[in-house]
Design an enzyme around this catalytic site. Structure first.
Site, PDB file in Angstrom:
ATOM      1  CD  GLU A   1      -5.576  -8.508  36.610  1.00  0.00           C
ATOM      2  OE1 GLU A   1      -5.857  -9.024  35.526  1.00  0.00           O
ATOM      3  OE2 GLU A   1      -4.730  -7.593  36.725  1.00  0.00           O
ATOM      4  N   GLY A   2      -9.486  -8.052  39.384  1.00  0.00           N
ATOM      5  CA  GLY A   2     -10.815  -8.421  38.898  1.00  0.00           C
ATOM      6  C   GLY A   2     -11.657  -9.120  39.953  1.00  0.00           C
ATOM      7  CB  VAL A   3     -14.036 -11.983  39.666  1.00  0.00           C
ATOM      8  CG1 VAL A   3     -14.979 -12.725  40.599  1.00  0.00           C
ATOM      9  CG2 VAL A   3     -14.817 -11.385  38.497  1.00  0.00           C
ATOM     10  N   GLY A   4     -11.308 -11.998  41.366  1.00  0.00           N
ATOM     11  CA  GLY A   4     -10.515 -12.607  42.443  1.00  0.00           C
ATOM     12  C   GLY A   4     -10.128 -11.593  43.511  1.00  0.00           C
TER      13      GLY A   4
ATOM     14  NE  ARG B   1      -0.565 -15.313  34.218  1.00  0.00           N
ATOM     15  CZ  ARG B   1      -1.201 -15.143  33.068  1.00  0.00           C
ATOM     16  NH1 ARG B   1      -0.798 -15.809  31.999  1.00  0.00           N
ATOM     17  NH2 ARG B   1      -2.221 -14.313  32.990  1.00  0.00           N
TER      18      ARG B   1
ATOM     19  CG  ASP C   1       1.989 -19.794  33.920  1.00  0.00           C
ATOM     20  OD1 ASP C   1       0.765 -20.074  33.877  1.00  0.00           O
ATOM     21  OD2 ASP C   1       2.650 -19.509  32.904  1.00  0.00           O
TER      22      ASP C   1
ATOM     23  CE1 TYR D   1     -12.470 -18.643  28.917  1.00  0.00           C
ATOM     24  CE2 TYR D   1     -14.475 -18.330  27.633  1.00  0.00           C
ATOM     25  CZ  TYR D   1     -13.724 -18.088  28.772  1.00  0.00           C
ATOM     26  OH  TYR D   1     -14.243 -17.275  29.758  1.00  0.00           O
TER      27      TYR D   1
END
Ligand SMILES: NC(=O)c1ccc[n+]([C@@H]2O[C@H](COP(=O)([O-])OP(=O)(O)OC[C@H]3O[C@@H](n4cnc5c(N)ncnc54)[C@H](OP(=O)(O)O)[C@@H]3O)[C@@H](O)[C@H]2O)c1
Length: 264
Positions: A17-20, A39, A64, A155
């Site tokens: 999802e998203g950028v990937g 995951r 994971d 982070y």
């Protein structure tokens, strides 16, 4: 995208999802074969079906990355193929808080996914690329890598590792024919950010971020996506003088206060 230099297989860590997912769609359109890792199974299955429908060969693995056996599990689906491009996108953070009060599972996961994960995957797949004298590695990072942010200590520290690590890897791999890029990402409209309750109206579309990564793969060591405003943010956070004051001012709002602001 140069299939001869970076193909035939691209491995996208965080590719559901998203950028990937945007990387996956763009690479499939350029003729790449894909291995997608994340995951949750349903988004992996849906994206794989979509890409196969367009004619791409796709493998996927539900893994994971915070687990110690992550590389081994991904290798189980890649050891028989030639990975010419590694895109490591997974690594968002969904828990904010004072570091000493956090459940250790939170910061261990952040460090495992971004620090150990990027190092382990770049080591394994990078070694093979360097042996073949061709290939590409994109490790994603964040504007937050330029300054420690209270409530996001692990982070921001992990993202700083990613950026500095990639800079050195870039210099080591370039003479061996392998392009390495740290793709520094700003505020982007991904499902992960939507789940955190952010208003994404002003966020960069993930497709634009992925396109910048592909366009600038050979322009390492670092590419800051999102144009001049994000370059300026990186400059401001790279100050040497007055850093104590700047770090205090850089506190990231809590998830609860962001959600409350969105609710009005
Ligand atoms: N979005 C932003 O505004 C923003 C800003 C700065 C930097 N970034 C960086 O951009 C990258 C992408 O962020 P994002 O917002 O798309 O969120 P993300 O949570 O990193 O999700 C991206 C992908 O990674 C997978 N993933 C996440 N954790 C995983 C784990 N432990 N094991 C395996 N797969 C995992 C997700 O699928 P599953 O959840 O199914 O595993 C998804 O496919 C991250 O490195 C993030 O730090 C994002």
């Amino acid at each position: 995208m140069n299939l001869e230099k970076y193909g035939p297989w691209a491995l996208i860590i965080g590719g559901s999802e998203g950028v990937g997912a945007s990387f996956a769609r763009k690479l499939a359109a350029s003729g790449f074969k894909l291995v997608l890792v994340a995951r949750k199974l349903p988004p992996l299955q849906e994206l794989s079906a979509e890409l196969r429908g367009g004619g791409a060969e796709v493998r996927f693995a539900s893994v994971d990355l915070s687990r110690a056996d992550a590389l081994e599990r991904v290798r189980a689906v890649t050891d028989d193929i030639d990975i010419g491009l590694l895109v490591y996108v997974a690594g968002a953070n969904n828990t904010r808080g004072r570091f000493v009060e956090l459940d250790p599972a939170v910061y261990r996961s952040v460090i495992a996914v971004t620090v150990s994960g990027q190092a382990e995957f770049a080591h394994h797949y990078g070694a093979s690329m360097c042996r073949h004298g061709r290939g590409g590695i994109i490790l994603s990072g964040s504007l937050s890598s330029y300054m420690g942010s209270p409530s996001l200590a692990a982070y921001t520290g992990a993202k700083a590792f990613s950026r500095v690590f990639t800079e050195a890897l870039w210099a080591e791999c370039a003479p061996l024919g392998v392009d390495v890029l740290h793709l520094n990402i700003g505020f982007t409209a991904t499902p992960a950010m939507a789940r955190l309750g952010y208003d994404l109206a002003a966020a960069t579309p993930p497709e634009a971020v992925a396109q910048e990564g592909l366009d600038h793969l050979a322009d390492g060591p670092v590419w800051i996506a999102g144009g001049e405003p994000n370059w300026e943010r990186a400059r401001q956070r790279s100050v040497v003088d007055g850093r104590a004051q700047a770090i205090r001012a850089h506190a990231t709002p809590s998830r609860e206060s962001v959600a409350a602001a969105v609710r009005g």
